[in-house]
Design a protein around this motif. Sequence first.
Motif, short mmCIF file in Angstrom:
data_model
loop_
_atom_site.label_atom_id
_atom_site.label_comp_id
_atom_site.label_asym_id
_atom_site.label_seq_id
_atom_site.Cartn_x
_atom_site.Cartn_y
_atom_site.Cartn_z
N ALA A 118 0.83 -1.21 0.00
CA ALA A 118 0.00 0.00 0.00
C ALA A 118 0.86 1.26 0.00
CB ALA A 118 -0.94 -0.01 1.21
N GLN A 119 2.04 1.17 0.59
CA GLN A 119 2.94 2.32 0.66
C GLN A 119 3.81 2.47 -0.58
OE1 GLN A 119 4.95 1.15 4.33
NE2 GLN A 119 3.87 2.76 5.46
N ARG A 120 4.12 1.36 -1.25
CA ARG A 120 5.15 1.37 -2.29
C ARG A 120 4.64 1.06 -3.69
NH1 ARG A 120 9.10 -2.63 1.23
NH2 ARG A 120 9.50 -1.20 2.99
N ARG A 121 3.39 0.63 -3.82
CA ARG A 121 2.90 0.18 -5.12
C ARG A 121 2.96 1.30 -6.14
NH1 ARG A 121 0.00 3.90 -5.46
NH2 ARG A 121 -2.14 4.24 -4.79
N GLY A 213 -3.75 3.62 -0.80
CA GLY A 213 -2.48 3.76 -0.11
C GLY A 213 -2.62 3.67 1.40
#
Length: 239
Positions: A118-121, A213
Amino acid sequence: MSGSIAKYRPAQRLRLGDQLYEQILQRIVSGEYAEGARLPSENQLSDVFGVSRSIVREALSRLQVDGLVAARQGSGTYVQRRPNSEFFDYAPKGAVADVLRFFELRIAIEGEAAYHAAQRRTEADLAHIQSINQRLEAIIGARQVGSEIDIELHEAIAEAAHNELFVATLRNLRPLFDAGLKMTRGLSLKKRPERHRLVQDEHAAIISALVEGNADRARTAMRHHIDNARTRLVSDTEP
């Protein structure tokens, strides 16, 4: 990826506790040990199956962890859940305990993978995940098992965390992943269409959190989904 993580291979000789676990579970599935009924005592099980009481306790402890039986102080151990009567048509012989243990590991690993995804996609990651999920929607309409596509979706989410160890761990444990998904999805086909719909709703909740996110919600949704899958596997309750 280097060969630093040993690939899972089923044990050549099944542990006695796991053998007994599977034998007791077979009697629960068949109805010989009925849902709500008290199991024979440790001494009786030891005599019936020809194993020590320590092996009996090990098997019963595992059955409790998996929510199949429950111990009542001073009363004994009772059957809490009965899996679908066709459970062993889909179960890998001699590996049922390992498959259910793998659900515990998946909750930990995939929950964290979803958190970081969710943070890096990237937008490309999201497009890939959503494309796979659309293929799963088609599978539901066709009333097919679709375990390979389901695994592909979970691996794509792990890949979106951009930490190669998440997906490497899942791939190295692929025999258990494949067995677990074939069991859960195969047994779901024996139920009303709502069972597969429920699984897709859980996938949608994970993907929604990834799109937003929202790392905490992604972790919670993933853990909830895998825990529910494990519960559905050992319970014949609709949906």
